[in-house]
Structure formats: structure tokens, C-alpha cells
Scaffold this active site. Structure first.
Site, PDB file in Angstrom:
ATOM      1  N   ALA A   1       0.849  -1.214   0.000  1.00 40.73           N
ATOM      2  CA  ALA A   1       0.000   0.000   0.000  1.00 40.73           C
ATOM      3  C   ALA A   1       0.875   1.252   0.000  1.00 40.73           C
ATOM      4  O   ALA A   1       1.600   1.497  -0.960  1.00 40.73           O
ATOM      5  CB  ALA A   1      -0.963  -0.029   1.175  1.00 40.73           C
TER       6      ALA A   1
ATOM      7  N   LYS B   1       2.478 -10.033  -5.456  1.00 34.14           N
ATOM      8  CA  LYS B   1       3.353  -9.060  -4.802  1.00 34.14           C
ATOM      9  C   LYS B   1       4.800  -9.536  -4.746  1.00 34.14           C
ATOM     10  O   LYS B   1       5.725  -8.768  -5.040  1.00 34.14           O
ATOM     11  CB  LYS B   1       2.832  -8.770  -3.390  1.00 34.14           C
ATOM     12  CG  LYS B   1       1.516  -8.016  -3.370  1.00 34.14           C
ATOM     13  CD  LYS B   1       0.981  -7.825  -1.956  1.00 34.14           C
ATOM     14  CE  LYS B   1      -0.339  -7.054  -1.960  1.00 34.14           C
ATOM     15  NZ  LYS B   1      -0.900  -6.891  -0.601  1.00 34.14           N
TER      16      LYS B   1
END
Length: 814
Positions: free
Chosen positions: A610, A681
Site C-alpha cells: 500500500a 506481490k
């Protein structure tokens, strides 16, 4: 004496003419005044149209004539009191009869020479000057009409006649010596030859008329009244930040007017330059505005006085080995153009003499090609010279300033600024005097180029970012809130002006070229048009704004497939959507390459962690020469939240439901719980470390039972979280018995990667990772034993939005 000239927009209506009368009245208190007027706005075009229709045998010329008649009769009725109208209306109708007879003759013989065309278009100024003079008399002004055709003498080059200055100046001087009236009204644009034939001075010739009169009478000043408050630093229709130039030299004004500054007809300056009569450009509709003063020497300290441009240009190239060292090639080339009366706006030649490049109007391109190919037909046949290359839809952009030659680096600054914004330069021309630096660019890049250069040379280095935002859900909505909150801060402290030009949700899209009001963007979007991502891309491309940024707040695969299209248009891409960077390796590399090739940043910091600076830190490690050997990480804030809250008192189903409500999981929680999100990720981190890896190469040790993995729909999947309660409880109890906590861990080690649920002992850095936090351990050549650790909030709309916002600001600061 003062000379005032009023253009077509200034006399377009009775309301405007009353403004003119008030300006003249104010000026006449202390001075004798010569007032030169253009035709009523739009009338010259109507006259030309009527002549063309009549020549083509089209009876619709009568409709054009009727429109002309109605316009003038209406203005008379609105300006002149009823008791005084009959004489004025009668005179106008007599003039209209003459015009009608001329057009009828053209219609009958189907021929329209330049000579006859001059006679037709001259009526525009004759009408307006007569009406305005009569209106002034009816306003108790000491005004008299004088026909410029009785004063200005020209040669017989009809439609663009050359003034015979010796006779003209004597006529004007003699008339004004004998004149006893305070105000003299004269039609602009019109003249007569020595034989008494009607001629005109070319479009824009009313300015020229005023300058001729000013020079012949040694006027104290020439005022050009128009619909803008002077000559601007750039065309205000393209550059909203453009502003009037207070003072400019004659030479600078000529350069700007030649390169498209339409407030001044280029030849206007010549008659007054020798006598150093100042010219002031004023606004009829804002008479108190200062305007622009044109004098011999400019007092402005900025070496750049303005940025101007010419639209609709064709770039013409003559090249071939047979040109090298051969005298007379240039002479033959430009003589061929001269014979066709083609004006050349820019010339550049390679030092090798292998090619000559020049720019002309698009309208002359085909005529030029025919003439030059004919002139060099022998050389073309012998393959010594190539057939002429014609490239249309270009424009010329120019920096203008007398003092540029004494300031180093202006050319470099100009071209580097355009280059950074991917404005391709096709040709360059700069004289030794350095009063003008010109470049040929694509027509579609005009607005971007003008705004980019204006920002660089005239504005307080405020950089404007134009955002096109796709997705306004949790993350997108928070991003808009943050932008709104920080706009003043960014402008004041970072000199960044952030505008949101477009928004979409899953159904609608809305555009506002001036920026969407972020106080009420929701109702604007609700009233928007149906979402069409192809049309959205087309609109972004057509706007062609500098510093454009496409912001993707979705998890949509189709949206991610559009990134390449935006990057190719030099539109930066900022995204929290992981799909593109975790797609096949070739696509990932292609996007990175396009970003470099088109100077369009591609930033995806929020793909991992994030708002945490994980990817940025990794990039800096690699750029500084470090090498990553191993990565250990908890990369799912969603899964960390789930396993931190999952216990004997809180069922697995309830925790997942709570995570969804708080925005920690994707709308489809399978993306998070299956481990696919974490796989993406770690894949992105591996690729950013320099390893070629595909998603299928990553091992996934799933903790989900077979029933959950086989579920087809989201409701079915959620139901399995209830029916498989024993499975999840067993996982928890086993970890608790070993005094461990459950963490979903991603690992990359020497080129291989895996993800899976692990029991973490109390002495491990992951053990105390709370809430939805993420943690990454980078083991590198510089950090072989004690890793570089990044830890913090790794999920949630606020922190993801802040990561996106940081990427946007990063682009602005670049």
C-alpha cells in the site's frame, strides 16, 4: 493628433459601436482624432461568400446579400434616432444597390477577378465608416467622414496592393492640414490605384491604414482597439495563464504578429517604425486596461517576450546527394515557390547540403509539390534528387525576444522542456540575431507545447498535473479527498497544481477540461455519460495535456491492458492494480520500456505494501549497485488482519467478513485468501530485483480446504468458510500449541519464490506484526545478516490512496 483604429469585433453591433463612440469622445477632449474602422464583424466574410456564390452561378448569393443588408439596416435603426434615420437609411440602400449590381454582373458572367473582388469587399468598410460617422454626429461629436480611397494610392496588385507612399503621404498630410473637424472617421482596408480603381490592402489591412495615416500626420500615438487587452505572452485561447505584455519593441511585435499573434497585422509596424510613433494595443470592452505599448526599445526585463505559433503548416523537404556542392539549388527552389506566390514561414538546411527543409501553409502544399517536382524533374529522373516530401498537419512554435542573444541556454531550455513533455521537434530555425527561435511540431501538440513553454518561461514554476482517474470506490474516493485537502499546500510549498480532469466508476464517466470541482464530484459523475474506456482513452489523447497522469484505482484486468496505450501517448500511469506488473514477463518489460521511450513515468508503489515505500526502497538499492539475495515478507494486510483476529472466540468466517467490511480484502476475498494476491506481490518484488519470473513459477502452499478452492462463486466460497470451521480451527490450535502465531509468508531466495501459511515463533521479526501491518526483510550484499526492514500499515483505503498520491507527487517533482 492621435489615430485610433477599431477592428471588426469592436464594431460588430450597435452596442459595441456605442462603446467605440464613448472611447472616441473621451480621447477627443485633448486631441484631434483620426478614427479608422473595419467592417462590421463577419461582414467581410459574407461579402467574399456572396462573390464566390455569384461567380459559381449560385443564386444563394442573394441570401448573403440580404443578410448583409439586414445587419446594416438594423445597426442604423439601433444607433440613429428615428427622426434622423431616413437620410442614413437612404444612403445605405444606394450603396447596397451598387453592391447588388456588382454581384449581379459576377453572377451573369461567372467570373470573379481580384479586381472585382476588391470592389465587393470594400463595401464592408464603406458601410461601417459611414454609419459610425453619422452615429457620432448624432451624439453631438464634431465628426466628419473621409473616404480613405481618396487618400491612399496603391499599385494594381489587387487583393493585396502595395502602397505608393510618396503620393499617399502627401494626400493625407494635405487633407489633415485643411481639416477643421475634431474627429475624422475613415474606412480601413480600402484604397484606389493611380487609375482610380478600387484596391485593398489585404486582410488585416485596417491596421495598416491606421499606421499609414499615423506616419503621414506624425501622430503622437497609434491605438489599435480590439477585443483583447494587448498582445499576450501566448494565445489565451490555448494558455489560460497567458497575460498581456506591458511593453514590447517594434521588432518583437513584428515577430509575434508574423507568428500568429492576430491582434496586429504584421505590415502595420513598418510605417510608424521609422518615425518611432508608439503603438498601443487596447481593449474596446475593457477600456481601462493598460494594454500593450509598442515602442523602439522594450523595458521588460524578461528576455522572452512571448510565445507564438502558426497553425496548419506543411513541412516540405527537398533532399538528394545531387544537391551537395551544386550552386543555385536554393535559388531554383525558392524561385519556383515565388512564381506560385507561395510564402515560406521557416527554412532550415543541413550543413552537408544534402537537404533543404521549409514550412508553408497546408493550403499551398500540393501546389508547391507540383512546382518543385517540375523544376527538378531532370534531377529526379536521374535519381540525384528525391521527389519532394510533403508532411501536412504541422505547426510552427516560436519564442520571441530582443534580448535572447545575451542570455545563454534559452534554446537548450526550450528544446529540453518540449522533449520532457514528448513534443517531437521536426525542424528548427534560429537567426544570428536570436530574436526568434522557431520549431516545427505536430499540429496536435500545439496546446501542450504552448502551455509547457509558458510555464517554463513566464510562470512562477508552478507545475500543473492533469489526472484522469479510473475507479472512485474506497481507494479512489479517499484519493480524491486527499487531493482536495492538500491542493493549497501543494501549490504553496511544492508549486504543484493538481487538477482532476476526468473520473469514472463502473458505469459512468465525466470530463471537465478546466478541472472537476472536488467539492461535489459525485453528482457530476452521476450526470456523466456512459462509461466507454475506448472513448475515455480517445478523449485523454485528444486533450493532449502536458503532465497527464492516468490513475487506476481498480483491480480490473481490462483496465490494466490499457496502460501501454497511455504510455505511448506520453501519459504517465499510476496504479494500485497489481495485474499488469504480475502479468507475463514480456508485458511487464514492455511497460517499463514504453515508460522510458516516451518519457512517461509508470509508477506502482502501492502494488506492494500500500503506502509503504517498499518498491521505491528496492529500486534505490538496485540503482546504487546492491544485489538482493533473499526477501522474506508478510505482504497481505488482509491476511495479517485475518490471522491476527482469528481465535477460538472469533470464527474464521466472522473475521473474513469483518475484514471485508473494513475494506481490507478485495470484493472477491478469494483473491486474498487463496494467496494469489501475495504471489503477485512477491513476483513484482522479484522482478524489480532483476529476476525473470512468472506467476506460475511461484509455489503456493494454500491453507484453504478443497471445498473452498473448488467454490465457483463468492457466496459459495463464503459458505465453505462456515462448513469447514473444523479445518480452520485445527490450523489455529496447532499453532497455539506450539506457542506460535500464524502468518502468511512470501519468500524469494536465489531466484525461486513461494508463499504459504507459517507458524511464527516468538523470536521472529514477524511474530509481533499486528493488525493489517506488512513487513519486508531485504537480505542483500550490503545487508547479508541483519536485513533491511520495512514495516507498517499495508492495507486499507487511506494508506493505499496516500501511496497513489505519493506517486503522483513524485511525478510532479520530477
Amino acid at each position: 493628433m492621435k489615430v485610433l483604429k477599431f477592428g471588426g469585433s469592436s464594431v460588430a453591433s450597435s452596442e459595441n459601436i456605442n462603446k467605440v463612440i464613448n472611447i472616441v469622445k473621451e480621447s477627443s477632449y485633448k486631441n484631434n482624432i483620426a478614427v479608422v474602422v473595419s467592417a462590421l464583424g463577419g461582414i467581410t466574410d459574407l461579402l467574399l461568400e456572396a462573390g464566390k456564390l455569384a461567380c459559381n452561378g449560385d443564386e444563394n448569393y442573394i441570401k448573403s446579400l440580404k443578410t448583409i443588408e439586414d445587419r446594416h439596416l438594423q445597426v442604423v435603426r439601433e444607433l440613429i434616432p428615428v427622426n434622423n434615420q431616413s437620410g442614413v437609411l437612404g444612403q445605405i440602400k444606394k450603396m447596397l444597390n451598387k453592391l447588388e449590381n456588382t454581384l449581379e454582373g459576377v453572377f451573369l458572367i461567372n467570373e470573379l477577378s481580384n479586381k472585382t473582388s476588391d470592389k465587393i469587399v470594400s463595401f464592408g468598410e464603406l458601410f461601417s465608416s459611414y454609419i459610425i460617422a453619422e452615429a457620432m454626429k448624432n451624439n453631438s461629436l464634431d465628426a466628419e467622414l473621409k473616404n480613405s480611397q481618396e487618400l491612399i494610392v496603391t499599385n494594381e496588385n489587387f487583393s493585396n496592393a502595395a502602397v505608393l507612399f510618396e503620393k499617399t503621404s502627401k494626400n493625407i498630410a494635405d487633407f489633415f492640414k485643411q481639416n477643421s473637424h475634431k474627429i475624422v472617421v475613415l474606412p480601413g482596408f480600402v484604397a484606389k490605384t493611380e487609375n482610380g480603381e478600387v484596391s485593398t490592402l489585404g486582410r488585416g489591412g485596417s491596421d495598416y491604414t491606421a499606421a499609414i495615416i499615423a506616419a503621414a500626420t506624425n501622430a503622437s500615438i497609434l491605438e489599435i482597439w480590439t477585443d483583447v487587452s494587448g498582445m499576450y505572452t501566448a494565445n489565451p485561447n490555448f494558455v489560460s495563464e497567458a497575460f498581456p505584455i506591458k511593453n514590447i519593441s517594434y521588432q518583437e511585435a513584428m515577430e509575434l504578429s508574423h507568428f500568429g499573434a492576430k491582434v496586429l497585422y504584421p505590415p502595420t509596424i513598418q510605417p510608424v517604425l521609422k518615425k518611432e510613433i508608439p503603438i498601443c494595443i487596447k481593449n474596446t470592452f475593457d477600456a481601462k486596461a493598460e494594454g500593450t505599448l509598442i515602442t523602439k526599445v522594450s523595458s521588460n526585463t524578461n528576455p522572452i517576450k512571448g510565445i507564438s505559433h502558426i497553425e496548419n503548416m506543411a513541412l516540405i523537404t527537398l533532399e538528394g546527394s545531387g544537391m551537395i556542392g551544386i550552386p543555385g539549388i536554393s535559388k531554383r527552389l525558392f524561385e519556383a515557390l515565388s512564381l506560385e506566390k507561395i510564402s515560406v514561414s521557416l527554412i532550415t538546411q543541413a550543413s552537408s547540403e544534402h537537404s533543404i527543409c521549409f514550412a508553408i501553409s497546408n493550403n499551398d502544399a500540393e501546389k508547391a509539390k507540383t512546382a518543385i517536382d517540375t523544376e527538378f524533374s531532370y534531377e529526379i529522373e536521374q535519381h540525384k534528387i528525391e521527389p519532394l516530401i510533403v508532411e501536412k498537419n504541422n505547426a510552427i512554435i516560436a519564442l520571441v525576444g530582443d534580448n535572447m542573444k545575451s542570455h545563454q541556454g534559452i534554446s537548450g531550455k526550450m528544446f529540453s522542456t518540449l522533449g520532457k513533455n514528448n513534443v517531437n521537434i521536426r525542424a528548427i530555425a534560429q537567426g544570428a540575431s536570436e530574436k526568434n527561435i522557431s520549431a516545427v511540431i505536430a499540429h496536435k501538440d500545439i496546446k501542450k507545447a504552448l502551455n509547457t513553454l509558458h510555464s517554463e518561461f513566464f510562470e512562477n514554476q508552478t507545475k500543473q498535473l492533469n489526472l484522469f482517474v479510473v475507479g472512485v470506490g474506497n481507494v479512489g474516493g479517499k484519493l480524491l479527498d486527499q487531493i482536495k485537502q492538500q491542493q493549497t499546500y501543494l501549490l504553496k510549498n511544492l508549486r504543484l497544481q493538481v487538477r482532476v480532469i476526468a473520473l469514472t466508476n463502473s458505469k459512468k464517466m465525466v470530463f471537465n477540461e478546466d478541472g472537476i470541482d472536488l467539492d461535489n464530484w459525485k453528482p457530476q459523475l452521476e450526470k456523466g455519460e456512459k462509461l466507454n474506456m475506448d472513448l475515455f482513452h480517445e478523449k485523454v489523447t485528444d486533450l493532449n495535456y502536458r503532465n497527464s497522469i492516468f490513475v487506476d484505482n481498480t483491480a480490473n484486468e481490462n483496465v490494466s491492458k490499457l496502460y501501454a496505450d497511455y504510455l505511448k501517448e506520453s501519459v504517465a500511469v499510476v496504479t494500485c492494480n497489481k495485474i499488469a506488473c504480475s502479468s507475463n514477463y514480456t508485458n511487464y518489460l514492455n511497460l517499463k520500456q514504453l515508460a522510458r521511450e516516451y518519457n512517461a513515468p509508470f509508477l506502482f508503489e502501492t502494488n506492494v505494501g500500500a503506502g509503504l515505500p517498499i518498491i521505491d526502497t528496492l529500486k534505490n538499492l538496485i540503482a546504487s549497485g546492491d544485489k538482493v539475495s533473499k526477501i522474506q515478507a508478510v505482504l497481505s494486510g488482509s491476511l495479517n488482519f485475518v490471522f491476527n483476529n482469528f481465535n477460538e472466540e472469533n470464527s474464521f468466517y466472522n473475521v473474513v467478513e469483518q475484514a471485508g467490511i473494513q475494506g481490507y480484502t478485495e470484493p472477491d476475498p478469494r483473491i486474498d485468501l487463496s494467496g494469489v494476491d501475495v504471489m503477485r506481490k512477491i513476483l513484482i518484488l522479484a522482478r524489480e530485483s532483476g529476476t525473470r519470473l512468472e506467476l506460475d513459477d511461484i509455489k503456493n502452499d494454500s491453507f484453504l480446504p478443497k471445498a473452498s478452492l473448488d467454490a465457483v462463486t463468492v457466496p459459495e466460497f463464503l459458505e465453505t468458510l462456515k462448513t469447514e470451521t473444523a479445518h480452520f480451527n485445527n490450523i489455529y490450535q496447532k499453532a497455539a500449541a506450539n506457542n506460535c502465531r500464524l502468518k502468511f509468508v512470501a519468500e524469494f531466495d536465489n531466484g525461486t519464490a513461494k508463499v504459504g501459511l507459517k507458524e511464527i515463533a516468538s523470536d521472529h521479526p514477524f511474530y509481533n506484526l499486528d493488525g493489517s501491518d506488512n513487513i519486508v526483510l531485504f537480505f542483500t550484499e550490503r545487508y547479508p545478516v541483519q536485513p533491511l526492514i520495512i514495516k507498517g500499515a499495508g492495507a486499507g483505503a487511506d494508506v493505499t490512496a496516500s501511496g497513489l498520491f505519493a506517486d503522483i507527487i513524485r511525478i510532479g517533482n520530477n
